[in-house]
Design an enzyme around this catalytic site. Structure first.
Site, PDB file in Angstrom:
ATOM      1  N   SER A  74       0.835  -1.205   0.000  1.00  0.00           N
ATOM      2  CA  SER A  74       0.000   0.000   0.000  1.00  0.00           C
ATOM      3  C   SER A  74       0.866   1.249   0.000  1.00  0.00           C
ATOM      4  O   SER A  74       1.986   1.249   0.543  1.00  0.00           O
ATOM      5  CB  SER A  74      -0.859  -0.016   1.265  1.00  0.00           C
ATOM      6  OG  SER A  74      -1.433   1.242   1.494  1.00  0.00           O
ATOM      7  N   TYR A 114      -1.712  -0.820  10.895  1.00  0.00           N
ATOM      8  CA  TYR A 114      -2.044  -1.470   9.624  1.00  0.00           C
ATOM      9  C   TYR A 114      -0.930  -1.230   8.609  1.00  0.00           C
ATOM     10  O   TYR A 114      -0.408  -2.164   7.986  1.00  0.00           O
ATOM     11  CB  TYR A 114      -3.384  -0.942   9.080  1.00  0.00           C
ATOM     12  CG  TYR A 114      -3.501  -1.066   7.585  1.00  0.00           C
ATOM     13  CD1 TYR A 114      -3.649  -2.311   6.980  1.00  0.00           C
ATOM     14  CD2 TYR A 114      -3.415   0.064   6.758  1.00  0.00           C
ATOM     15  CE1 TYR A 114      -3.708  -2.422   5.596  1.00  0.00           C
ATOM     16  CE2 TYR A 114      -3.486  -0.040   5.381  1.00  0.00           C
ATOM     17  CZ  TYR A 114      -3.624  -1.284   4.800  1.00  0.00           C
ATOM     18  OH  TYR A 114      -3.666  -1.394   3.439  1.00  0.00           O
ATOM     19  N   LYS A 125       2.168  -3.729   6.569  1.00  0.00           N
ATOM     20  CA  LYS A 125       2.564  -3.759   5.140  1.00  0.00           C
ATOM     21  C   LYS A 125       4.061  -3.476   5.007  1.00  0.00           C
ATOM     22  O   LYS A 125       4.786  -4.164   4.273  1.00  0.00           O
ATOM     23  CB  LYS A 125       1.770  -2.705   4.352  1.00  0.00           C
ATOM     24  CG  LYS A 125       0.274  -2.962   4.255  1.00  0.00           C
ATOM     25  CD  LYS A 125      -0.031  -4.197   3.419  1.00  0.00           C
ATOM     26  CE  LYS A 125      -1.507  -4.441   3.263  1.00  0.00           C
ATOM     27  NZ  LYS A 125      -1.818  -5.747   2.685  1.00  0.00           N
TER      28      LYS A 125
HETATM   29  N1  UFG Z   1     -12.889  11.764   3.050  1.00  0.00           N
HETATM   30  C1  UFG Z   1     -13.925  12.620   3.362  1.00  0.00           C
HETATM   31  N2  UFG Z   1     -15.069  12.087   3.877  1.00  0.00           N
HETATM   32  C2  UFG Z   1     -15.227  10.742   4.080  1.00  0.00           C
HETATM   33  C3  UFG Z   1     -14.155   9.872   3.752  1.00  0.00           C
HETATM   34  C4  UFG Z   1     -12.990  10.417   3.245  1.00  0.00           C
HETATM   35  O1  UFG Z   1     -13.829  13.839   3.184  1.00  0.00           O
HETATM   36  O2  UFG Z   1     -16.279  10.328   4.573  1.00  0.00           O
HETATM   37  C5  UFG Z   1     -11.651  12.320   2.467  1.00  0.00           C
HETATM   38  C6  UFG Z   1     -10.426  12.048   3.324  1.00  0.00           C
HETATM   39  O3  UFG Z   1     -10.261  13.080   4.275  1.00  0.00           O
HETATM   40  C7  UFG Z   1      -9.331  12.036   2.273  1.00  0.00           C
HETATM   41  C8  UFG Z   1     -10.019  11.496   1.011  1.00  0.00           C
HETATM   42  O4  UFG Z   1     -11.403  11.663   1.243  1.00  0.00           O
HETATM   43  O5  UFG Z   1      -8.929  13.332   2.004  1.00  0.00           O
HETATM   44  C9  UFG Z   1      -9.736  10.036   0.748  1.00  0.00           C
HETATM   45  O6  UFG Z   1     -10.007   9.287   1.930  1.00  0.00           O
HETATM   46  P1  UFG Z   1     -10.137   7.703   1.914  1.00  0.00           P
HETATM   47  O7  UFG Z   1     -10.463   7.278   3.312  1.00  0.00           O
HETATM   48  O8  UFG Z   1     -11.034   7.275   0.824  1.00  0.00           O
HETATM   49  O9  UFG Z   1      -8.691   7.243   1.491  1.00  0.00           O
HETATM   50  P2  UFG Z   1      -7.298   7.435   2.229  1.00  0.00           P
HETATM   51  O10 UFG Z   1      -6.412   8.116   1.244  1.00  0.00           O
HETATM   52  O11 UFG Z   1      -7.408   8.034   3.566  1.00  0.00           O
HETATM   53  O12 UFG Z   1      -6.970   5.907   2.494  1.00  0.00           O
HETATM   54  C10 UFG Z   1      -6.264   5.146   1.577  1.00  0.00           C
HETATM   55  C11 UFG Z   1      -6.619   3.673   1.692  1.00  0.00           C
HETATM   56  C12 UFG Z   1      -6.158   3.129   3.030  1.00  0.00           C
HETATM   57  C13 UFG Z   1      -4.729   3.475   3.248  1.00  0.00           C
HETATM   58  C14 UFG Z   1      -4.558   4.971   3.150  1.00  0.00           C
HETATM   59  C15 UFG Z   1      -3.179   5.478   3.390  1.00  0.00           C
HETATM   60  O13 UFG Z   1      -7.986   3.467   1.533  1.00  0.00           O
HETATM   61  O14 UFG Z   1      -6.310   1.729   3.049  1.00  0.00           O
HETATM   62  O15 UFG Z   1      -4.949   5.378   1.847  1.00  0.00           O
HETATM   63  O16 UFG Z   1      -2.388   5.314   2.249  1.00  0.00           O
HETATM   64  F1  UFG Z   1      -4.319   3.086   4.478  1.00  0.00           F
END
Ligand code: UFG
Length: 344
Positions: free
Chosen positions: A128, A152, A156
């Site tokens: 990841s 988590y 990885k």
């Molecule tokens: N976001 C919102 N509202 C929500 C959910 C997310 O505004 O309800 C925003 C978050 O703040 C972020 C963006 O949308 O800015 C993306 O968030 P996600 O949770 O979809 O994805 P992340 O980048 O946080 O997470 C991803 C993977 C994880 C991994 C992480 C770190 O899904 O498994 O990247 O690399 F751990």
């Protein structure tokens, strides 16, 4: 003769799309999955879509059960293994690190011990982008410093290190760790897609559930980031592109005579903000999606973007889907199966 592959976690979101791609490319696939975060219906759906029932085998078991896993190695001769199985919820890993370390490490070590015993040295690991240390300079290149920020992510990162050590110890091993960025989308049939447990943590499944009426509104976690519209930017990649990236990684491994260890980013190489995604989804759905701006979510970084030049040079990987297609495919799945696999 068909090559036979073991795919752990093959009933999960990325795993199931990869299995479908492999079956279409005429591989024989053996899925091992404990169904702790997926459903038996995924297996039936893969059979239905692929029409390759004879080439797909399924064992419901926990990789931590060494003796049971060994039986699978006794029954099949594998040419390679793709290892998706593992716990993956960031928040849960912070609350219960031992559960994450125990599950993700013990299962991987059992698998690697059996691969060594049965002389199966071709391995693709589901890693990841979360392994990277947060730095302001983008994109993330494979040589960037590592420094996962939660248990988590550390599972990885540490498993990548275990694999590196293994490859130094014995040059039979051919290992590729694929570092994914943000997957979305679903199979074109609309019958296979992401089915999160409970309220989704991730942006796109959350938006999809608002669009279908299961949730009232999206919470946008912060509009005060140093980005053009103030929301975070991520590198979104179609799950089918990830699936094809795994196949390319395997093909690369099969084409090499010598041992190898590589970590490779898989993303689209393009960044979209939370509002970009929201608006793209609204366009696809044809209606406004309600949202409220809330505080930042702890742990979020302003930007995460992949340098995908290594994937292109080494694997010939070129992402094929744009953001609209990713939202269209997600929406087709969500609309057809509002309750995921638990409905029928
Ligand atoms: N976001 C919102 N509202 C929500 C959910 C997310 O505004 O309800 C925003 C978050 O703040 C972020 C963006 O949308 O800015 C993306 O968030 P996600 O949770 O979809 O994805 P992340 O980048 O946080 O997470 C991803 C993977 C994880 C991994 C992480 C770190 O899904 O498994 O990247 O690399 F751990």
């Amino acid at each position: 003769m068909k090559k036979s592959l073991l795919v752990t976690g093959g009933a999960g979101y990325i795993g199931s799309h990869t299995v479908l791609d492999l079956l279409e490319q005429n591989y024989e696939v053996v899925i091992v999955d404990d169904l702790s975060n997926s459903s038996k219906k995924v297996i039936d759906t893969i059979k239905k879509i692929s029409q390759k029932e004879d080439s797909l085998f399924f064992y419901q078991l926990d990789l931590k059960e060494y003796a049971k896993l060994e039986k699978v190695f006794e029954e099949h001769h594998f040419d390679g293994v793709i290892h998706f199985a593992g716990y993956k919820a960031v928040g849960e890993s912070v609350m219960n690190p031992l559960m994450y370390y125990e599950n993700n490490f013990f299962s991987t070590i059992n698998l690697l011990k059996l691969m060594k015993k049965y002389k199966v040295f071709n391995f693709v690991f589901s890693s990841s982008a979360t392994v990277y240390k947060n730095v302001p300079e983008m994109p993330f290149h494979e040589e960037n410093p590592l420094g996962a920020a939660n248990p988590y992510g550390r599972t990885k990162q540490f498993i990548e290190q275990i694999l590196k050590d293994l490859s130094y110890s014995d040059d039979h091993w051919k290992i590729i760790c694929l570092r994914y960025f943000n997957p979305l989308g679903a199979d074109k049939s609309g019958d296979l897609g992401e089915d999160p447990n409970g309220v989704p943590n991730n942006l796109v499944p959350y938006i999809a559930q608002v669009a279908v009426g299961k949730l009232s509104h999206l919470n946008v976690f912060g509009t005060d980031y140093d980005t053009p519209d103030g929301t975070c930017i991520r590198d979104y990649v179609h799950v089918n592109d990830l699936a094809y990236g795994h196949r390319k990684a395997l093909e690369f491994i099969f084409s090499q005579d010598k041992g190898l260890y590589e970590a490779i980013n898989l993303g689209s190489g393009r960044g979209y903000s939370v509002f970009d995604i929201l608006h793209s989804f609204e366009e696809v759905v044809g209606k406004a999606i309600p949202y409220k701006v809330t505080d930042r979510r702890p742990g979020d970084i302003a930007r995460s973007l992949a340098d995908i030049s290594k994937a292109d040079q080494l694997l010939g990987f070129k992402p094929r889907s744009d953001i609209k297609e990713m939202c269209q495919d997600t929406w087709r799945w969500q609309k057809k199966h509002p309750n995921g696999f638990s409905e029928e």
